[in-house]
Design a protein around this motif. Structure first.
Motif, PDB file in Angstrom:
ATOM      1  N   SER A   1     -13.463  -4.468 -33.042  1.00 40.04           N
ATOM      2  CA  SER A   1     -13.850  -4.452 -31.639  1.00 40.04           C
ATOM      3  C   SER A   1     -15.236  -3.844 -31.476  1.00 40.04           C
ATOM      4  N   LYS A   2     -16.058  -4.473 -30.633  1.00 39.01           N
ATOM      5  CA  LYS A   2     -17.371  -3.928 -30.289  1.00 39.01           C
ATOM      6  C   LYS A   2     -17.269  -2.957 -29.119  1.00 39.01           C
ATOM      7  N   GLY A   3     -16.092  -2.895 -28.489  1.00 41.99           N
ATOM      8  CA  GLY A   3     -15.900  -2.076 -27.299  1.00 41.99           C
ATOM      9  C   GLY A   3     -15.162  -2.872 -26.244  1.00 41.99           C
ATOM     10  N   LYS A   4     -15.369  -2.498 -24.994  1.00 41.97           N
ATOM     11  CA  LYS A   4     -14.691  -3.147 -23.886  1.00 41.97           C
ATOM     12  C   LYS A   4     -15.689  -3.940 -23.041  1.00 41.97           C
ATOM     13  N   THR A   5     -15.227  -5.067 -22.519  1.00 37.73           N
ATOM     14  CA  THR A   5     -16.024  -5.805 -21.548  1.00 37.73           C
ATOM     15  C   THR A   5     -15.940  -5.086 -20.204  1.00 37.73           C
ATOM     16  N   LYS A   6     -16.735  -5.541 -19.221  1.00 40.63           N
ATOM     17  CA  LYS A   6     -16.690  -4.929 -17.895  1.00 40.63           C
ATOM     18  C   LYS A   6     -15.335  -5.135 -17.228  1.00 40.63           C
ATOM     19  N   GLU A   7     -14.592  -6.161 -17.705  1.00 44.11           N
ATOM     20  CA  GLU A   7     -13.254  -6.404 -17.156  1.00 44.11           C
ATOM     21  C   GLU A   7     -12.191  -5.573 -17.865  1.00 44.11           C
ATOM     22  N   GLY A   8     -12.600  -4.817 -18.903  1.00 44.73           N
ATOM     23  CA  GLY A   8     -11.664  -3.960 -19.613  1.00 44.73           C
ATOM     24  C   GLY A   8     -11.020  -4.606 -20.823  1.00 44.73           C
ATOM     25  N   ALA A   9     -11.380  -5.845 -21.143  1.00 41.28           N
ATOM     26  CA  ALA A   9     -10.814  -6.515 -22.313  1.00 41.28           C
ATOM     27  C   ALA A   9     -11.579  -6.103 -23.569  1.00 41.28           C
TER      28      ALA A   9
END
Length: 341
Positions: free
Chosen positions: A78-86
């Motif tokens: 994972s690179k992290g979370k998108t702005k939607e939290g995914a």
């Protein structure tokens, strides 16, 4: 010999000579820098060449994407979370494709601005374009078009639909390259690694894909991101009615192809593509260029043209259409506040 009564100091002579050399150096340096600046200002690139190079880059990246998926060596993280939290996925397919695509373009045109979704590139690739232009481009675009090199920005998406890639939903996966001139998308390439199909378009040039014969503007089928279909549902229904058919799908490149007459795969047949949240420009630039080459449109939800220079962020949402009055579509959309998305 010096005149009588005048004695020349060796130190004075040395200082005089050094001052003279300094004056000559600065004059020469000024002329040289002016010539270098003039040379840089005159440097141009051919958009037809950039189209052919973009196609080759997308295909080379696509080979890596396909190989790693078939070998099941994704090394997913994972690179992290998108702005939607995914969770924002990253795989070996993304990284290997990036290296192939980025370095092919950068080694060929080291002075061009190239923006890629991935940045993990400790090892370069010693590849360079052969400058072979495919016959289908030569036949459709017999004459090139020169533009200033400093006006060009290249956008690369080494693997669009990474989430679907990890789920082995192959039809959504694409590799994409876009060329923008002064922020306007003018060359777009969308490659499908698992079918081998490559869609391309050049504004004021040609394209190898076509619009469909008809579109339904009154009761449109609207394609949206499968990761947040629920968020866009209310927005779409407010604009076009509660019976509007919403088609969730992965990958921005795939969604654009559903608006066109692409026949390499089983596509949903959408009339519109709507996105209501933040999206990166490497996701959408190639599709924008292809639609524009065909007379279509891709704008923010407020109907503004998207500027593909500067930041990679597009915070204004997205409306894409072809064969429909785009301004009328914008007028049907409900008020939209980008700060809430």
């Amino acid at each position: 010999m010096a005149p009588m009564g005048i004695r020349l100091s060796p130190l004075g002579v040395a200082v005089f000579c050094l001052l003279g050399l300094g004056v000559i150096y600065h004059l020469y340096a000024g002329v040289l820098s002016s010539r270098i600046a003039a040379f840089r200002q005159k440097r141009t690139v051919d958009l037809r060449d950039l189209l052919a190079l973009s196609m080759e880059a997308a295909v080379q990246g696509g080979r890596e994407v396909k190989r790693i998926r078939l070998e099941d060596t994704l090394e997913e993280r994972s690179k992290g979370k998108t702005k939607e939290g995914a969770s924002e996925k990253l795989t070996l397919g993304d990284l290997n494709s990036h290296r192939k695509m980025y370095y092919l373009i950068k080694n060929t045109y080291p002075y061009l601005q190239v923006n890629s979704e991935e940045h993990d590139n400790p090892d370069g690739e010693a590849t360079i374009w052969t400058r072979t232009i495919p016959p289908e481009i030569l036949s459709k675009i017999p004459v090139g078009k020169m533009v200033p090199a400093e006006s060009v920005t290249v956008w690369i998406d080494p693997l669009d639909a990474t989430q679907e890639y990890t789920e082995n939903l192959r039809k959504y996966v694409t590799t994409m390259v876009c060329v923008a001139v002064d922020g306007d998308p003018v060359v777009g390439v969308i490659h499908k690694p698992f079918t081998g199909f490559t869609a391309w378009g050049m504004v004021d040039g040609a394209s190898n894909v076509n619009p469909r014969e008809s579109y339904n503007a009154n009761n449109p089928k609207v394609i949206v991101s499968r990761s947040h279909a629920g968020k866009v549902k209310g927005f779409v229904q407010q604009a076009f009615g509660n019976s509007t058919e919403i088609l969730p799908a992965g990958g921005a490149g795939y969604k654009v192809l559903t608006l066109l007459d692409a026949s390499d795969d089983e596509y949903e047949k959408a009339d519109l593509y709507i996105h209501v949240t933040y999206i990166k420009k490497w996701d959408i630039c190639a599709g924008n260029a292809i639609l524009k080459a065909l007379g279509g449109h891709m704008t923010t939800l407020k109907g503004e043209e998207i500027d593909y220079s500067g930041s990679e962020k597009n915070t204004g949402g997205l409306l894409a259409s072809i064969g429909i009055d785009h301004k009328a579509l914008v007028n049907r959309l409900p008020p939209w506040d980008e700060s809430k998305h």
